[in-house]
Each structure stands twice: as C-alpha cells, then as structure tokens.
Design a protein around this motif. Structure first.
Motif, mmCIF file in Angstrom:
data_model
loop_
_atom_site.group_PDB
_atom_site.id
_atom_site.type_symbol
_atom_site.label_atom_id
_atom_site.label_comp_id
_atom_site.label_asym_id
_atom_site.label_seq_id
_atom_site.Cartn_x
_atom_site.Cartn_y
_atom_site.Cartn_z
ATOM 1 N N MET A 36 -26.857 109.453 117.819
ATOM 2 C CA MET A 36 -27.098 108.634 119.133
ATOM 3 C C MET A 36 -26.242 109.098 119.894
ATOM 4 S SD MET A 36 -28.892 106.366 118.121
ATOM 5 C CE MET A 36 -28.872 104.959 119.261
ATOM 6 N N ARG A 37 -25.586 110.186 119.983
ATOM 7 C CA ARG A 37 -24.592 110.822 120.906
ATOM 8 C C ARG A 37 -25.537 111.462 122.123
ATOM 9 N NH1 ARG A 37 -20.460 113.673 116.563
ATOM 10 N NH2 ARG A 37 -19.835 111.807 115.737
ATOM 11 N N GLY A 38 -24.880 111.546 123.524
ATOM 12 C CA GLY A 38 -25.728 111.920 124.621
ATOM 13 C C GLY A 38 -26.597 110.807 125.279
ATOM 14 N N ARG A 39 -26.100 109.550 124.940
ATOM 15 C CA ARG A 39 -27.180 108.516 125.362
ATOM 16 C C ARG A 39 -26.179 107.618 126.290
ATOM 17 N NH1 ARG A 39 -31.299 106.907 120.602
ATOM 18 N NH2 ARG A 39 -31.530 109.045 119.977
#
Length: 155
Positions: A86-89
């Motif tokens: 879920m990183r980068g959101r």
C-alpha cells in the motif's frame, strides 16, 4: 482512506504490520500485544491507524514527552509502518500529518523519530515533510549494565 484512533480489536493486525519493520526478526507477539494494549491506555500515547476498505493498512504511535533540550513537549514517534503493498499512495504522509497535528494540539514544539539505520529508503520519505537529522541514539540494556557492574572489581 481514513485515519482514526487505533483500537484493541485490531491489535493482531497491527502486530502483523509491525513485523514489516524488521524483516528477519521474529516479533514476540505476546510482548508486542502487551505493549500495544498498554499504549492504548496511556494518556501520553497516541495510536493511529490508516484504514482502507475497513482494514488497517498503516499504523503510527507517538508518545508526548517533556524534554529539557527543546524546553517543551516533544512528540516521539515510536512506531510507524504502512503495509508494503500500500506504500506510495499517500497513506504514510497522511499519518505523519495526523501525528503532527496531535503533537501541535498537545503543545509539542517538535516531532521526532528514530528510523533504523538499515532503512535508508524510509529516511528519504521522512525528509520529504521536513524531518532533519539531528543526533544518534545510544542504547543501554539495564541487565547488561548490571552484569558489567558485577564484573568490576570493588575498590
């Protein structure tokens, strides 16, 4: 995505997320859950979850400490993680903003954290909103200190 107070019901999920911080290190789930539950009930602790579609995908905890060096309260982020997929959101940025808002509302002049040296990529993430490098953290285990004192000759 919403941020909210972390709950006791998601303790096991948060423990799983925390495992992503230290790959190769098996967390003792009983001790980690004990720390989590103790933090939920502590007045100086602020635990926040980031939720997507009803599931915690990020977690941040912060303790408000009274610090002489800053002549003020300081928000000390003690754990911070976003599920890897879920990183980068913007989830981490939103959690940092929420913890910073809480710190300000509690009279803190600064927010600090100590990301592990091995996590160089996350250092760049923290520097984005303005975290700067200030010091090293030295750690002492009270048991190791007691053992050292016991080995020293008495004069």
């Amino acid at each position: 995505m919403i941020t909210r107070r972390a709950t006791s019901e998601e303790a096991a999920r948060v423990t799983g997320l925390l495992g992503e911080l230290w790959p190769g290190r098996a967390l003792n789930s009983d001790r980690t859950l004990e720390v989590y539950r103790r933090s939920l009930g502590a007045a100086a602790d602020h635990l926040r979850s980031a939720e997507v579609e009803g599931r915690a995908v990020g977690f941040g905890s912060m303790v408000i400490k009274n610090r002489f060096w800053q002549e003020s309260y300081v928000g000390c982020i003690t754990a911070f993680v976003v599920e890897e997929r879920m990183r980068g959101r913007g989830i981490g940025r939103t959690l940092i903003e929420e913890l910073s808002r809480i710190a300000g509302a509690n009279g803190c002049r600064k927010v600090e954290l100590d990301p592990g040296f091995h996590r160089e990529g996350v250092h760049r993430f923290y520097e984005g909103p303005g975290f700067g490098r200030r010091c090293s953290i030295l750690i002492l285990s009270p048991k190791m200190y007691e053992m050292k004192l016991a080995q020293e000759p008495v004069s």
